[in-house]
Write an enzyme that holds these catalytic residues in place. Sequence first.
Site, PDB file in Angstrom:
ATOM      1  CB  SER A   1       2.508  -0.234  -2.526  1.00 36.25           C
ATOM      2  OG  SER A   1       1.872  -0.074  -3.787  1.00 36.25           O
ATOM      3  N   GLY A   2       4.848  -0.594  -4.889  1.00 39.24           N
ATOM      4  CA  GLY A   2       5.273  -1.517  -5.931  1.00 39.24           C
ATOM      5  C   GLY A   2       4.121  -2.171  -6.654  1.00 39.24           C
ATOM      6  CG  LEU A   3       1.011  -3.585  -4.890  1.00 37.71           C
ATOM      7  CD1 LEU A   3      -0.173  -3.834  -3.954  1.00 37.71           C
ATOM      8  CD2 LEU A   3       1.494  -4.906  -5.470  1.00 37.71           C
ATOM      9  N   GLY A   4       1.887  -0.286  -8.406  1.00 37.71           N
ATOM     10  CA  GLY A   4       1.431   0.670  -9.423  1.00 37.71           C
ATOM     11  C   GLY A   4       0.343   1.598  -8.936  1.00 37.71           C
ATOM     12  CB  SER A   5      -0.597   2.763  -5.540  1.00 41.91           C
ATOM     13  OG  SER A   5       0.649   3.327  -5.200  1.00 41.91           O
ATOM     14  CB  SER A   6       1.239   6.932  -8.428  1.00 45.27           C
ATOM     15  OG  SER A   6       1.708   7.104  -7.108  1.00 45.27           O
TER      16      SER A   6
ATOM     17  CD  GLU B   1       1.897   8.246 -12.949  1.00 44.29           C
ATOM     18  OE1 GLU B   1       2.340   7.979 -11.813  1.00 44.29           O
ATOM     19  OE2 GLU B   1       1.246   7.425 -13.624  1.00 44.29           O
TER      20      GLU B   1
ATOM     21  CG  ASP C   1       2.570   0.671 -12.914  1.00 52.29           C
ATOM     22  OD1 ASP C   1       2.850  -0.528 -13.047  1.00 52.29           O
ATOM     23  OD2 ASP C   1       3.258   1.474 -12.260  1.00 52.29           O
TER      24      ASP C   1
END
Length: 346
Positions: A116-121, A153, A165
């Site tokens: 999404s580009g929102l740093g979800s992972s 990660e 993130d």
Amino acid sequence: MTRNGRTIRARAPLRLGFAGGGTDVSPFSDEYGGFVLNATIDKYAYTTITSRDDGLVELLAADGQLSWSGPASKTLPSVKGLELHAGVYNRILREFGYHDPLSISIVTHSEAPPGSGLGSSSTMVVALVQAFCEYLALPLGDYDIAHLAYEIERIDLGFTGGKQDQYAAAFGGLNFMEFYRDRVIVNPLRIKQNHRAELESSLLLFYTGVSRESANIINEQVQNVTSGNKHSLQAMHDLKAEALHMKEALLRGNLDAVATAMRVSWEAKKKMANKISNEKINEIYEAAMKEGARAGKVSGAGGGGYMMFIVDPVKRSRVIRCLREFSGCVSACNFVEQGVDSWRVT
């Protein structure tokens, strides 16, 4: 079955990357230092850990409808789609010297999909680490949680990406972050309330769809730095400079200068690697700018996900109508100050 289990819940906020994204990725940040300006928003990644009495471990990604269960052990196998769950479990037990496996259920869901580009992972990893800290009473601070999440990660699991993130999710708020080889510095920005409200009122998000290119984009970016690609390196130095300009503009409450910095940043970002932008993204950007947007960019590595626009609130409706002509979703957002948090349910 889980019977009479104690339950821990944690949530971590997702983030918008305003400027400097990509300069937090090694080796650029190691060699030159990176500057990133980002803000956490009212979208979250959630983790729930519940104790079990049947000797099993259950992993469940509720939004992806992926699940696995098996006998509790000190090292869980890697299951496609559940790598983050197993990776955090394995590292926590190893890092903190737990000799006995944990019989637990780990359930996650996110308000934004991967890519999404929102740093979800990365935000999910932070939520997982915080949930374990609450469950096992581990004395970790914000920097500790962010650093551990980064190592899990990027090193343990080998997933491509930078550092911003994890630190955004752990700390929360509107921050100017500095990334160096051996340290990260998070500088919270004290923005006057009226300037903050004006920025929030001027932001529009447009979801273009999940990016399938982010890992390839970051890998190309890394290769460009490693090989000394002058074109890409200069673009990254320009991005770093604009992050500093945007920070100064925000502290002064000069939204015109913020918009200018975002426009310059977007032009520089597109030069870092191929596929950061594409024909669809360019079309959306141009249409929004024509209808009154003052600046725009993709949040995250690029190739898709969320775009953000700075829009004069008076022209907001015009830009929204324009964006709705494309297949995607328009939304507003609000900043949040609280970083990752956890609590006991039972």
